[in-house]
Design an enzyme around this catalytic site. Structure first.
Site, PDB file in Angstrom:
ATOM      1  N   ASP A  84       7.468   5.835   0.632  1.00  0.00           N
ATOM      2  CA  ASP A  84       7.882   6.979   1.446  1.00  0.00           C
ATOM      3  C   ASP A  84       7.242   7.023   2.825  1.00  0.00           C
ATOM      4  O   ASP A  84       7.319   8.033   3.522  1.00  0.00           O
ATOM      5  CB  ASP A  84       7.554   8.277   0.704  1.00  0.00           C
TER       6      ASP A  84
ATOM      7  N   PRO B 201      -5.269  -1.051  -6.709  1.00  0.00           N
ATOM      8  CA  PRO B 201      -6.249  -1.800  -7.512  1.00  0.00           C
ATOM      9  C   PRO B 201      -7.389  -2.325  -6.646  1.00  0.00           C
ATOM     10  O   PRO B 201      -7.198  -2.692  -5.488  1.00  0.00           O
ATOM     11  CB  PRO B 201      -5.423  -2.965  -8.085  1.00  0.00           C
TER      12      PRO B 201
ATOM     13  N   SER C 213       4.299   7.403   3.628  1.00  0.00           N
ATOM     14  CA  SER C 213       3.158   8.313   3.747  1.00  0.00           C
ATOM     15  C   SER C 213       1.960   7.588   4.334  1.00  0.00           C
ATOM     16  O   SER C 213       1.120   8.194   5.006  1.00  0.00           O
ATOM     17  CB  SER C 213       2.817   8.922   2.384  1.00  0.00           C
TER      18      SER C 213
ATOM     19  N   VAL D   4       1.167   3.669  -3.880  1.00  0.00           N
ATOM     20  CA  VAL D   4       0.649   5.039  -3.953  1.00  0.00           C
ATOM     21  C   VAL D   4       1.808   6.024  -4.100  1.00  0.00           C
ATOM     22  O   VAL D   4       2.373   6.496  -3.111  1.00  0.00           O
ATOM     23  CB  VAL D   4      -0.203   5.371  -2.709  1.00  0.00           C
TER      24      VAL D   4
ATOM     25  N   HIS E 114      -1.247 -13.486  -1.266  1.00  0.00           N
ATOM     26  CA  HIS E 114      -2.610 -13.822  -0.851  1.00  0.00           C
ATOM     27  C   HIS E 114      -2.698 -15.253  -0.328  1.00  0.00           C
ATOM     28  O   HIS E 114      -3.761 -15.698   0.097  1.00  0.00           O
ATOM     29  CB  HIS E 114      -3.591 -13.642  -2.024  1.00  0.00           C
ATOM     30  N   SER E 115      -1.571 -15.954  -0.377  1.00  0.00           N
ATOM     31  CA  SER E 115      -1.527 -17.298   0.206  1.00  0.00           C
ATOM     32  C   SER E 115      -1.668 -17.236   1.720  1.00  0.00           C
ATOM     33  O   SER E 115      -2.033 -18.220   2.356  1.00  0.00           O
ATOM     34  CB  SER E 115      -0.201 -17.981  -0.169  1.00  0.00           C
TER      35      SER E 115
ATOM     36  N   HIS F 293       0.823  -1.206   0.000  1.00  0.00           N
ATOM     37  CA  HIS F 293       0.000   0.000   0.000  1.00  0.00           C
ATOM     38  C   HIS F 293       0.858   1.257   0.000  1.00  0.00           C
ATOM     39  O   HIS F 293       0.506   2.251  -0.645  1.00  0.00           O
ATOM     40  CB  HIS F 293      -0.934   0.000   1.217  1.00  0.00           C
TER      41      HIS F 293
END
Length: 331
Positions: free
Chosen positions: A77, A168, A79, A73, A198-199, A69
């Site tokens: 950094d 996404p 953020s 984006v 996602h495992s 995440h």
């Protein structure tokens, strides 16, 4: 002849300049960046990740999602970690709907505190996220000792208003997901590997019910569809409930970062729609099959793709700052 040869130094200079502009930020990162300023920095992160994992196993999953995440984006950094500050007009990225279900941020504070005790104002929160994701992957049985370059600095502003355009959606097309990752330098093979994260972990019913009601999505294996309906018994799954119902991504090895994810896709057991689409799209299906057959190959590609993602547009040099508290910009 003389005229064309005289242009060579100019062309070379322009090529060098364009290379520096395109690659400057990531090229400022290096292995063992803190070898002199904070020699035990990476060891401290690893110790903290191990301790937190042994006490709260799901923290390792959180580190991987947090890095995704943060880096997706705009820039790696940190953020993502900033709290809302009404006085400064700052809204936290964590309050975005795309951040729903993210947790364990308080343990990032624990890691940062350990680093601050050893080396005040030295190790950035952005590097902390990258190193914690690397060490978390190893704790989950994924690739170990991934060579992660450091030297990132921290943002002084939130990118809240842009989160939804960068992260996404779980129902995105494969094309949309490939495009998003391509902007970070990750190719289709790397995408199939990174989504293999996602495992581990789980998915809230809010993100699943559209595939289950009023009828079960035809791409879902019938027995698996029945199981998911048992986990998510109604189509009315609220996003903001405190006790959110969920389903595990992988029922066989739910807390192991392995190729069971890819094996499940081939059986019609992809939990999210975007997951299942990887198994049939011609750009990604060959990699799904290859990773399902070879766990070592999955780990190798995952490690390389994780490094590539972690180096997306980092702030370096005089840009940004090294936050003393990952939740707030320095005063």
């Amino acid at each position: 002849m003389g005229s064309s040869s005289s242009l060579v130094p100019v062309a070379s200079a322009l090529l060098l300049l364009s290379y520096l502009i395109a690659g400057k930020c990531s090229d400022d990162l290096k292995l063992n960046y803190y070898s002199e300023s904070c020699p035990r920095a990476e060891e401290i992160v690893k110790e903290q990740v191990k301790s937190l994992y042994e006490e709260h196993g799901n923290t390792a999953v959180s580190w991987l999602r947090a890095l995704f995440h943060d880096c997706t984006v705009k820039s790696c950094d940190a953020s993502l970690l900033l709290e809302t500050d009404a006085a400064a007009g700052l809204i936290s990225e964590k309050s975005s709907t795309r951040s729903f279900g993210m947790r364990n941020f308080k343990y990032i504070d624990a890691i940062k505190s350990a680093l601050e005790r050893a080396c005040p104002g030295t190790v950035s929160c952005a590097d902390l996220l990258a190193l914690a994701a690397r060490d978390g992957a190893a704790m989950l049985g994924g690739p170990a000792d991934i060579p992660m370059r450091t030297g990132r600095r921290d943002a002084t502003e939130s990118h809240y208003g842009e989160v939804e355009s960068y992260i996404p959606n779980h129902n995105e097309s494969v094309s949309a997901v490939l495009d998003r990752f391509a902007s970070m330098g990750v190719d289709a093979e790397g995408v199939v590997a990174l989504l293999g994260a996602h495992s581990v972990g789980r998915v809230h019913c809010f993100n699943l019910v559209a595939r289950l009601y009023p009828a079960v999505d035809g791409t879902i294996e019938p027995a698996y569809g029945a199981y998911l309906r048992g986990r998510c018994p109604t189509a009315d799954a609220k996003e903001d409930t405190r006790d959110v119902a969920y389903a595990r991504n992988d029922r066989v090895t739910p807390m192991v970062l392995d190729n069971m994810y890819h094996k499940n896709l081939l059986k019609g057991r992809g939990l999210l729609l975007v997951d299942q689409r990887l198994a049939t799209d011609p750009r990604t299906a060959p990699f799904v099959r290859k990773m399902a057959a070879d766990n070592a190959y999955f780990h190798d590609v995952f490690a390389a793709a994780l490094v590539k993602m972690s180096e997306n547009g980092p702030l370096t040099g005089d840009h940004g700052e090294v936050r003393k508290d990952c939740r707030f910009v320095n005063k």
